[in-house]
Design a protein around this motif. Structure first.
Motif, PDB file in Angstrom:
ATOM      1  N   PRO A 198       7.003   1.945  -2.253  1.00  0.00           N
ATOM      2  CA  PRO A 198       6.416   2.914  -1.315  1.00  0.00           C
ATOM      3  C   PRO A 198       6.926   4.333  -1.477  1.00  0.00           C
ATOM      4  O   PRO A 198       6.370   5.250  -0.857  1.00  0.00           O
ATOM      5  N   ILE A 199       7.958   4.550  -2.315  1.00  0.00           N
ATOM      6  CA  ILE A 199       8.486   5.912  -2.465  1.00  0.00           C
ATOM      7  C   ILE A 199       8.494   6.359  -3.929  1.00  0.00           C
ATOM      8  O   ILE A 199       9.120   7.361  -4.261  1.00  0.00           O
ATOM      9  N   GLY A 200       7.810   5.637  -4.793  1.00  0.00           N
ATOM     10  CA  GLY A 200       7.788   5.991  -6.207  1.00  0.00           C
ATOM     11  C   GLY A 200       6.782   7.084  -6.516  1.00  0.00           C
ATOM     12  O   GLY A 200       6.062   7.577  -5.642  1.00  0.00           O
ATOM     13  N   LEU A 201       6.702   7.459  -7.791  1.00  0.00           N
ATOM     14  CA  LEU A 201       5.816   8.534  -8.225  1.00  0.00           C
ATOM     15  C   LEU A 201       4.343   8.175  -8.053  1.00  0.00           C
ATOM     16  O   LEU A 201       3.497   9.055  -7.919  1.00  0.00           O
ATOM     17  N   ARG A 202       4.039   6.875  -8.052  1.00  0.00           N
ATOM     18  CA  ARG A 202       2.651   6.446  -7.914  1.00  0.00           C
ATOM     19  C   ARG A 202       2.276   6.166  -6.461  1.00  0.00           C
ATOM     20  O   ARG A 202       1.117   5.852  -6.166  1.00  0.00           O
ATOM     21  N   ALA A 203       3.239   6.264  -5.559  1.00  0.00           N
ATOM     22  CA  ALA A 203       3.013   5.835  -4.180  1.00  0.00           C
ATOM     23  C   ALA A 203       1.957   6.672  -3.463  1.00  0.00           C
ATOM     24  O   ALA A 203       1.268   6.172  -2.575  1.00  0.00           O
ATOM     25  N   CYS A 204       1.826   7.948  -3.833  1.00  0.00           N
ATOM     26  CA  CYS A 204       0.822   8.787  -3.175  1.00  0.00           C
ATOM     27  C   CYS A 204      -0.563   8.165  -3.301  1.00  0.00           C
ATOM     28  O   CYS A 204      -1.377   8.245  -2.363  1.00  0.00           O
TER      29      CYS A 204
END
Length: 313
Positions: free
Chosen positions: A136-142
């Motif tokens: 939920p907080i990675g670079l792809r999470a957005c």
């Protein structure tokens, strides 16, 4: 019908607009042209049943329409990571504005969600009942979490307001109208091969993906919208054929007759190891829908498109 397609000037949206017009509908293409392109819809503008509205769906809107397809959101990592906050706003605020429009007008609305809601899956193949494994907080999470949040709102609007919502989870889709700078693996490989540039494979290339040709996806979207029975949950749309990234690279090199080589780079963060849809539910609910275009044929069509696009660029 008067049908709104948000993200209608994008890769997927432009094909959907074209098929809706062919079916006799009036189409309102809504796009802010951040990743959508005028050239994708230029041939449609001469049709009196086609209209373009330059609009960001993060802002409220009103329109006299009978159904909504929500396709608005950058879908490739290069583009959705370029402005992650705007990606999240589009996924969440945009969906909220469209759901409000659907509620006010009592019309059906279809959300194009994504296989990225499954994250790096611990279940293979991925079926709709699987809740996923997302950072939920990675670079792809957005993108991943934005789409997951939009799904939540769609089902809450159904339960709380009785809105006729439909949610599909799209697996990797490809075909003509993809951008040269799209950043997705098929467009990357094709452009690199046609330009004689080394093909970039991340990791050892053993991660797998399933690739569905655009025509099959559009047919699935239209069948979903026009299914008279309520669809209580999300539905996977994709091609269950599974290929390693290295296999894909070699197919592209073979079809293009390119002399490019394959180079290997480290895996990006949160890159899923496996992707393959379970499409039994789609076949059951959508009158036997299944993909018909095999990967080799789809790649050949897409390569011809990129050859023309590169010649004009």
């Amino acid at each position: 019908m008067n049908i709104m397609v948000t993200g209608g000037a994008g890769f997927l949206g432009s094909h959907l607009c074209e098929q809706l017009l062919a079916a006799g509908h009036h189409v309102l293409c809504v796009d802010d042209f951040s990743t959508g392109r005028e050239e994708n819809v230029i041939t449609l503008r001469s049709n009196h049943r086609f209209q373009v509205l330059h609009h960001d769906i993060c802002l409220p809107l009103n329109a006299d329409v009978d159904a909504i397809y929500n396709l608005a959101c950058p879908a490739s990592p290069v583009h959705y990571q370029a402005d992650p906050i705007q990606t999240m706003r589009t996924s969440v605020l945009g969906a909220l504005n469209l759901l409000e429009l659907a509620r006010r007008r009592s019309i059906p609305i279809l959300q194009t969600s994504t296989s990225e809601v499954y994250g790096d899956p611990a279940v293979h193949p991925q079926m709709e009942s699987y809740w996923g494994n997302v950072n939920p907080i990675g670079l792809r999470a957005c993108y991943d979490e934005g789409k997951r949040c939009a799904e939540t709102m769609f089902f809450d609007y159904r339960r709380q307001h009785g809105v006729n919502t439909k949610v599909v989870r799209l697996f990797n889709t490809y075909g003509p109208h993809m951008r040269i700078d799209d950043g997705r693996v098929i467009s990357n490989f094709i452009v690199q091969a046609l330009q004689g540039i080394d093909l970039t494979v991340y990791g050892a290339g053993q991660q797998t993906r399933s690739f569905c040709y655009i025509d099959d996806v559009v047919e699935g979207l239209m069948r979903t919208m026009h299914t008279p029975e309520p669809i209580s949950g999300p539905v996977n749309l994709g091609n269950p054929g599974e290929f390693t990234i290295l296999e894909l690279a070699n197919k592209v090199l073979e079809i293009t007759h390119s002399e490019s080589k394959i180079v290997y780079k480290p895996l990006p963060s949160d890159d899923p190891r496996q992707r393959r849809p379970d499409i039994e539910l789609a076949a059951k609910l959508l009158n036997g829908w299944k993909p018909r275009v095999e990967l080799d044929e789809g790649l050949s069509r897409t390569i011809r498109y990129f050859q023309q696009a590169l010649a004009l660029s």
